[in-house]
Motif scaffolding. Structure first.
Motif, PDB file in Angstrom:
ATOM      1  N   TRP A 277     -40.011  22.688  43.574  1.00 12.52           N
ATOM      2  CA  TRP A 277     -38.649  22.470  43.087  1.00 12.52           C
ATOM      3  C   TRP A 277     -37.880  21.525  44.011  1.00 12.52           C
ATOM      4  N   ARG A 278     -38.359  21.364  45.247  1.00 12.80           N
ATOM      5  CA  ARG A 278     -37.674  20.459  46.183  1.00 12.80           C
ATOM      6  C   ARG A 278     -37.687  19.013  45.688  1.00 12.80           C
ATOM      7  N   ILE A 279     -38.745  18.655  44.956  1.00 15.42           N
ATOM      8  CA  ILE A 279     -38.823  17.296  44.416  1.00 15.42           C
ATOM      9  C   ILE A 279     -37.709  17.058  43.409  1.00 15.42           C
ATOM     10  N   LEU A 280     -37.420  18.064  42.594  1.00 14.26           N
ATOM     11  CA  LEU A 280     -36.380  17.922  41.564  1.00 14.26           C
ATOM     12  C   LEU A 280     -34.998  17.743  42.180  1.00 14.26           C
ATOM     13  N   LEU A 281     -34.790  18.323  43.363  1.00  9.50           N
ATOM     14  CA  LEU A 281     -33.481  18.246  44.022  1.00  9.50           C
ATOM     15  C   LEU A 281     -33.496  17.318  45.232  1.00  9.50           C
ATOM     16  N   SER A 282     -34.525  16.483  45.333  1.00 11.29           N
ATOM     17  CA  SER A 282     -34.570  15.485  46.402  1.00 11.29           C
ATOM     18  C   SER A 282     -33.517  14.412  46.115  1.00 11.29           C
ATOM     19  N   PRO A 283     -33.136  13.617  47.119  1.00 17.73           N
ATOM     20  CA  PRO A 283     -32.113  12.570  46.892  1.00 17.73           C
ATOM     21  C   PRO A 283     -32.450  11.631  45.738  1.00 17.73           C
ATOM     22  N   SER A 284     -33.749  11.414  45.483  1.00 19.70           N
ATOM     23  CA  SER A 284     -34.146  10.487  44.410  1.00 19.70           C
ATOM     24  C   SER A 284     -33.866  11.044  43.018  1.00 19.70           C
ATOM     25  N   PHE A 285     -33.884  12.378  42.867  1.00 24.72           N
ATOM     26  CA  PHE A 285     -33.793  12.984  41.533  1.00 24.72           C
ATOM     27  C   PHE A 285     -32.657  13.995  41.379  1.00 24.72           C
ATOM     28  N   ARG A 286     -31.860  14.212  42.435  1.00 28.34           N
ATOM     29  CA  ARG A 286     -30.865  15.285  42.381  1.00 28.34           C
ATOM     30  C   ARG A 286     -29.872  15.093  41.239  1.00 28.34           C
ATOM     31  N   ARG A 287     -29.247  13.909  41.177  1.00 27.41           N
ATOM     32  CA  ARG A 287     -28.244  13.680  40.137  1.00 27.41           C
ATOM     33  C   ARG A 287     -28.886  13.676  38.745  1.00 27.41           C
ATOM     34  N   THR A 288     -30.060  13.069  38.652  1.00 23.66           N
ATOM     35  CA  THR A 288     -30.772  13.049  37.372  1.00 23.66           C
ATOM     36  C   THR A 288     -31.068  14.462  36.886  1.00 23.66           C
ATOM     37  N   SER A 289     -31.527  15.321  37.787  1.00 18.26           N
ATOM     38  CA  SER A 289     -31.879  16.698  37.404  1.00 18.26           C
ATOM     39  C   SER A 289     -30.664  17.461  36.896  1.00 18.26           C
ATOM     40  N   VAL A 290     -29.557  17.383  37.636  1.00 18.37           N
ATOM     41  CA  VAL A 290     -28.359  18.136  37.249  1.00 18.37           C
ATOM     42  C   VAL A 290     -27.842  17.675  35.891  1.00 18.37           C
ATOM     43  N   LEU A 291     -27.781  16.360  35.686  1.00 21.31           N
ATOM     44  CA  LEU A 291     -27.294  15.845  34.408  1.00 21.31           C
ATOM     45  C   LEU A 291     -28.270  16.156  33.270  1.00 21.31           C
ATOM     46  N   LEU A 292     -29.574  16.131  33.578  1.00 21.58           N
ATOM     47  CA  LEU A 292     -30.560  16.473  32.548  1.00 21.58           C
ATOM     48  C   LEU A 292     -30.469  17.940  32.154  1.00 21.58           C
ATOM     49  N   TRP A 293     -30.216  18.804  33.118  1.00 19.71           N
ATOM     50  CA  TRP A 293     -30.088  20.228  32.792  1.00 19.71           C
ATOM     51  C   TRP A 293     -28.951  20.451  31.793  1.00 19.71           C
ATOM     52  N   TYR A 294     -27.840  19.743  32.007  1.00 19.56           N
ATOM     53  CA  TYR A 294     -26.726  19.879  31.054  1.00 19.56           C
ATOM     54  C   TYR A 294     -27.086  19.250  29.708  1.00 19.56           C
ATOM     55  N   SER A 295     -27.794  18.102  29.731  1.00 18.95           N
ATOM     56  CA  SER A 295     -28.198  17.453  28.477  1.00 18.95           C
ATOM     57  C   SER A 295     -29.111  18.360  27.655  1.00 18.95           C
ATOM     58  N   TRP A 296     -30.016  19.049  28.343  1.00 18.36           N
ATOM     59  CA  TRP A 296     -30.901  19.981  27.635  1.00 18.36           C
ATOM     60  C   TRP A 296     -30.133  21.185  27.106  1.00 18.36           C
ATOM     61  N   PHE A 297     -29.179  21.670  27.893  1.00 19.63           N
ATOM     62  CA  PHE A 297     -28.337  22.775  27.428  1.00 19.63           C
ATOM     63  C   PHE A 297     -27.640  22.379  26.124  1.00 19.63           C
ATOM     64  N   VAL A 298     -27.066  21.182  26.096  1.00 21.47           N
ATOM     65  CA  VAL A 298     -26.337  20.711  24.907  1.00 21.47           C
ATOM     66  C   VAL A 298     -27.295  20.456  23.753  1.00 21.47           C
ATOM     67  N   ALA A 299     -28.462  19.863  24.044  1.00 24.94           N
ATOM     68  CA  ALA A 299     -29.422  19.562  22.976  1.00 24.94           C
ATOM     69  C   ALA A 299     -29.822  20.829  22.223  1.00 24.94           C
ATOM     70  N   SER A 300     -30.105  21.888  22.970  1.00 28.62           N
ATOM     71  CA  SER A 300     -30.478  23.157  22.335  1.00 28.62           C
ATOM     72  C   SER A 300     -29.273  23.816  21.666  1.00 28.62           C
ATOM     73  N   PHE A 301     -28.134  23.763  22.335  1.00 31.15           N
ATOM     74  CA  PHE A 301     -26.905  24.382  21.830  1.00 31.15           C
ATOM     75  C   PHE A 301     -26.531  23.818  20.461  1.00 31.15           C
ATOM     76  N   ILE A 302     -26.576  22.479  20.334  1.00 32.88           N
ATOM     77  CA  ILE A 302     -26.151  21.870  19.064  1.00 32.88           C
ATOM     78  C   ILE A 302     -27.259  21.926  18.015  1.00 32.88           C
ATOM     79  N   TYR A 303     -28.538  21.873  18.452  1.00 25.52           N
ATOM     80  CA  TYR A 303     -29.618  21.928  17.456  1.00 25.52           C
ATOM     81  C   TYR A 303     -29.649  23.292  16.783  1.00 25.52           C
ATOM     82  N   TYR A 304     -29.741  24.346  17.586  1.00 26.59           N
ATOM     83  CA  TYR A 304     -29.818  25.681  16.993  1.00 26.59           C
ATOM     84  C   TYR A 304     -28.465  26.098  16.426  1.00 26.59           C
ATOM     85  N   GLY A 305     -27.398  25.506  16.942  1.00 26.74           N
ATOM     86  CA  GLY A 305     -26.087  25.727  16.335  1.00 26.74           C
ATOM     87  C   GLY A 305     -26.048  25.205  14.916  1.00 26.74           C
ATOM     88  N   SER A 306     -26.623  24.020  14.701  1.00 22.69           N
ATOM     89  CA  SER A 306     -26.640  23.449  13.348  1.00 22.69           C
ATOM     90  C   SER A 306     -27.556  24.246  12.419  1.00 22.69           C
TER      91      SER A 306
END
Length: 497
Positions: A277-306
């Protein structure tokens, strides 16, 4: 000419012939040594082999896994009215069924990703199929509501393993074909969604929901035997130090595609820190990981919501329909004191089927957006359009108008989910790709756990209040896409971090 001169001349000619014979052999040896000095990576091999018969086989078998995954998830929308009637459930109890499925998915998502990075993708995918098929079959024998939600949670855990098939598939596809083949995989998701709706239409009125579940397990059993034609990921094998196994796989693919491997030896560094998990939160991927986690939350939220919103609006007749028939003029709500324990009618199944076609209706547009604008801008466009369609879903319209709106909304949320999958598989390195996907799918299931309480519980109180959270989440996610630091369009898959 004297005899001695003749003898010298013959000797000279003989020596020249010997030199000419030995020179090609020496050149051949030098060429062989030169080829041995050359090296190539798995990425080089995948690109050199190109697209061919193996990828068609991969596309069909791995795409069929989406059929099973879609059937298990869409089953919730079809079976909800039936279990509501059988066990006299409240709104929150019906919503809890979906939440428990996504809870199982969330818990096993990270675990499945870790195991896939440490021990291989193929084992996790096949194990997920066996697990989900077994517990799905047990669900049909559930004697009570408590047993039903527990067994569905176990099914969700198995589906989390099946979802790692997307990583396995992505790692075999050349870069220039990923933006075409991966969006086309939504065809299989649509087929799975339609298949479970058709089963509901044909089986539920006659044999009941339990037999529908038993019949729906059949594709899983067939696919388990077909997975012997899919090899373990060559990218995983080299990262684990199994270079010989990776070469065997690449040779088999090249032979099947009637292509050749690059000259030289396969050389990749062995990585001991796999699935960290350290790779996901390394300086190279930290911001990408956090924003992707929210994007996935929204993707599932709106898909199953629809998906669940459409089921709820149809079941309880909450639509503002101008040309509603007598059946759809009755609003089934608790506060009215009316029992809304009613099964889907034929027209309701028909509306759900048409909306499922929306899963693939805009796939050509999705492919064009991915190839022209890239992944990040495509996500932004799709999310803003989805927010707009969520809000206009509440306007008064004809039944045909509602079907069209639902059709377009399903297209947008499905395309959004597909692009998030593609971006995630492309942005992370091989040593943490499955774990990254596992973390993302786990965050997405949080959205899936919340969606039923908005789409099924709050929807009964106020349609507009239930639709607003989906629209707001889309807008916030679209703004967050501008902060993502990495664009993966046309980029080779990373092997190491």
């Amino acid at each position: 000419m004297s005899d001695s001169m003749k003898t010298q001349l013959v000797s000279s000619i003989y020596l020249q012939e010997v030199e000419l014979q030995e020179k090609p052999a020496d050149d051949k040896q030098d060429s062989k040594n030169s080829n041995n000095d050359k090296t190539f990576t798995v990425e080089d091999a995948v690109e050199k082999i190109g697209f061919g018969r193996f990828h068609i086989l991969l596309f069909v078998i791995m795409g069929s896994s989406n059929i099973v995954e879609a059937m298990e998830i869409m089953l919730l929308a079809v079976v909800s009215p039936e279990i509501r009637c059988e066990w006299r459930l409240e709104d929150w109890q019906v919503a809890l069924v979906s939440t428990m499925v996504f809870l199982g998915f969330m818990v096993c998502g990270v675990l499945g990703g870790y195991i896939a990075d440490r021990y291989g993708r193929w084992k996790v995918v096949v194990g997920g199929f066996v697990w989900s098929a077994y517990f799905s079959l047990l669900t049909s024998f559930a004697p009570s509501y408590g047993w039903f939600i527990f067994l569905r949670a176990m099914v969700g855990c198995g589906v989390a393993g099946v979802s790692q098939g997307f990583v396995l598939k992505t790692e075999f596809i050349p870069a220039k074909y990923r933006a075409i083949l991966l969006p086309l995989a939504t065809i299989f998701w649509m087929l799975g969604s339609m298949l479970i709706i058709i089963l509901g239409m044909l089986v539920v009125p006659t044999l009941g929901w339990r037999w529908m579940i038993r019949i729906s397990v059949t594709p899983s059993i067939i696919l388990i035997f077909l997975f012997k034609f899919i090899p373990e990921s060559a990218r995983y094998n080299v990262s684990a130090g199994k270079t010989e196994a990776a070469m065997k796989t690449l040779h088999w693919i090249a032979k099947m595609n009637r292509a050749s491997l690059p000259p030289g030896r396969l050389v990749e560094p062995v990585t001991r820190e796999r699935g960290s998990w350290r790779i996901l939160l390394s300086p190279s991927f930290r911001r990408t990981s956090v924003l992707l986690w929210y994007s996935w939350f929204v993707a599932s939220f709106i898909y199953y919501g629809s998906v669940l919103s459409s089921s709820e609006l149809l079941e309880k007749n909450l639509l503002c329909v101008i040309d509603a028939d007598k059946e759809h003029q009755v609003k089934h709500r608790h506060e009215d004191g009316l029992c809304y324990c009613i099964p889907f009618g034929y027209s309701d199944y028909q509306t759900l089927l048409i909306s499922c076609l929306g899963e693939v209706a805009l796939v050509p547009a999705n492919i064009a957006l991915l190839n022209v604008f890239g992944r990040k801008m495509t996500l932004t466009v799709l999310q803003l359009l989805a927010a707009f369609f969520f809000m206009i879903l509440n306007i008064c319209s004809t039944m045909f108008g509602f079907t069209v709106l639902l059709f377009l909304l399903r297209s947008l949320v499905s395309m959004n989910f597909n692009v998030v999958y593609i971006y995630t598989a492309e942005v992370y390195p091989t040593v943490a790709r499955s774990l990254g996907m596992g973390f993302c799918t786990s965050f997405s299931r949080i959205g899936g756990m919340i969606a039923p309480f908005i789409a099924q519980v709050l929807m009964s109180r106020s349609v507009i209040l239930a639709l607003c959270p989906f629209a707001v989440a889309c807008v916030l996610c679209a703004l967050g896409n501008f902060l993502m630091p990495i664009e993966t369009k046309g980029r080779a898959l990373l092997q190491n971090s």
